[in-house]
Design an enzyme around this catalytic site. Structure first.
Site: not given
Ligand code: EPU
Length: 478
Positions: A70-71, A150, A174, A179, A219-222, A364, A386, A456
């Site tokens: 999904k991601n 999101r 959320c 976030r 900061k690490v953000s996908v 996750d 996280i 989802r």
């Protein structure tokens, strides 16, 4: 975060039936859904009230085909906005989030075609979707759509890069945390965008186009990495993204962008270099296997003491999780066809884990690991680093008899001899599936409410579990 201590005594209050309200209240979930996709708040439906019934105690044996991630599928679909040519994506999972994003992309002018099923086509392989954004007809992503998921905020970078302007609703908070999107905005500003917040919308403009620059994420953000990466493919000159997220889904998107004619190097590392190009073309790309779905079914096999082959799973994307399983006493064997997970009667050992950006243990999979550890022989410690509020499953696991104490960002999970079925409530995607895992091991019936969270992110969950001998059934209301 408010500290809570789960009750040590199991609560099995089956006499209290939680009924979905006539006008469901606004619930913003992990991906930002306020309500089930495609349903209006004033339309309570059977879909909303679907439940899943699990009769626990069955040992899982068999094989499960792992779906496309999904991601990865979501940002890959968004990448279609960067080109006037057709992007063909294969192995796209059939999920509510994918359908919602298709609707969002259609709003921007993306034409789409889903390939029909061929004779003898394997049902377990995802869909093939053709996306063509010949012209962008609308650069606004409205609140009504963005607030439901999101990841749809990630259209900002590609729209801005292609059309020099974009107006995208702020996604809001959320269920798993606040976030913010400051890192996304910082990155686009570094690429020369002028950004203003107007009436809850991010309005980004770059009348002279984006220009390459050095972006250093504090900061690490996908999501911010996806946004910066996609936008910079069409920026003038070179962009260097430092402290980029290294999740395999980012690499999958970067590889697809290169097939489209982008010039991204450093893929898989925390420094990405992008040489901007004038325009991108079409491509044909296969979505990578879902590592979170893989981890989820691995925990399900482990908690029931079963033996399951996860076909198509990528062990190389799951080092931290597989190490944790091995430490817990679960047997893990990887070969070219996938991963075999077994725990034939062995005891489960407690483990200590911190969630971390990739290649660390994924947030996750935190809820699913916690479900597994509820039955371990001793006390496990699980620290969530996280998201600040990703422990909603704790109270629900306690309803099944789990013994979990929360102290700030850390959960102390004392293994119990047995879990007992109960009515439980899904609160977000990964939390819901942790309740399914616990339900598989619990004695008696567990009924999971608010199943739309699961839809989802988990393709044909019931069928996959049933095929391995689980007693799992969807109770469709209305
Ligand atoms: N953050 C900021 N500012 C920003 C962006 C993020 O402070 O501008 C913070 C977040 O609040 C969080 C941390 O950085 O504390 C990491 O967030 P990240 O941006 O990496 O998360 P995301 O991109 O919004 C994706 C996945 C999530 C997954 C996280 C972390 C998708 C569609 N979503 O979210 O997946 O938990 O990365 O790995 O890829 C899920 O699939 O259930 C899910 C929630």
């Amino acid at each position: 975060m408010k500290q809570r201590r789960a009750l040590r005594k199991p609560i099995n209050d089956d006499s209290v039936e939680r009924v979905a309200p006539k006008r469901p209240y606004v619930l913003v979930t992990d991906a930002g859904h306020e309500n089930p996709p495609f349903k209006r708040l004033d339309q309570p439906t059977g879909f909303l009230m679907d439940r899943i019934s699990i009769r626990g105690g069955k040992i899982l044996n068999g094989s499960i085909q792992i779906s496309g991630a999904k991601n990865a599928a979501l940002p890959l679909m968004i990448a279609s906005l960067l080109t006037a040519k057709t992007l063909i994506l294969r192995n796209v999972p059939r999920l509510a989030d994918v359908n919602l994003l298709l609707r969002i992309l259609r709003n921007h002018g993306v034409d789409m075609m889903v390939e029909g099923k061929r004779a003898k086509q394997d049902e377990s392989v995802g869909e093939t979707i053709h996306l063509s954004a010949r012209s962008i007809v609308d650069t606004t992503a409205p609140y009504e759509l963005v607030s439901r998921m999101r990841a749809s905020f990630w259209v900002l970078g590609p729209l801005l890069a292609r059309c020099s302007e974009a107006k995208v609703s702020l996604p809001g908070g959320c269920a798993i945390g606040t976030r913010p999107v400051d890192l996304h905005l910082m990155a686009l500003e570094q690429l020369g965008a002028n950004i203003e917040i107007e009436g809850g919308y991010v309005v980004a403009r770059a009348p002279k186009g984006l220009r390459g620059n050095r972006i250093v994420f504090p900061k690490v953000s996908v999501g911010a990495t996806h946004n910066a990466l996609m936008a910079s493919t069409l920026a003038r000159g070179e962009t260097i993204i430092e402290n980029a997220a290294r999740e395999p889904e980012i690499s999958d998107v970067a590889e697809c962008l290169n097939k489209m004619g982008a010039r991204v190097s450093g893929i898989g590392s925390s420094t990405l270099q992008i040489q901007g190009v004038e325009e991108l073309g079409g491509a044909d790309h296969m979505v990578l296997a879902d590592r979170i779905e893989t981890g989820t079914y691995a925990m399900a096999a482990a908690i029931t003491g079963g033996d399951v082959l996860l076909k198509g799973a990528r062990a190389d994307h799951l080092d931290a999780m597989l190490l944790a399983l091995r430490q817990a006493g679960v047997k893990v064997e990887a070969d070219g066809s996938g991963l075999r997970i077994s725990r034939n009667g062995n005891r489960l050992y407690p483990i200590n884990i911190d969630t971390l950006p990739y290649p660390g243990f994924p947030t996750d999979l935190q809820a699913q690991l916690m479900a597994l550890m509820t039955m371990a022989d001793g006390v496990s410690t699980i620290r969530e680093t996280i998201f600040e509020n990703r422990f909603m499953h704790v109270q629900e696991l306690a309803r099944l008899g789990a013994d979990i104490a929360l102290a700030g960002d850390t959960a102390h999970v004392r293994g119990v001899d047995k879990l007992m079925g109960a009515q439980v409530m899904a609160t977000d995607l990964r939390a819901s599936v942790s309740l399914v895992i616990a339900g598989l091991a619990a004695e008696g019936e567990t009924v999971l409410h608010r199943v739309y969270h699961l839809d989802r992110g988990f393709e044909t969950l019931e069928a996959k579990l049933q095929a391995c001998g689980a007693s799992v059934e969807r109770l469709t209301a209305g």
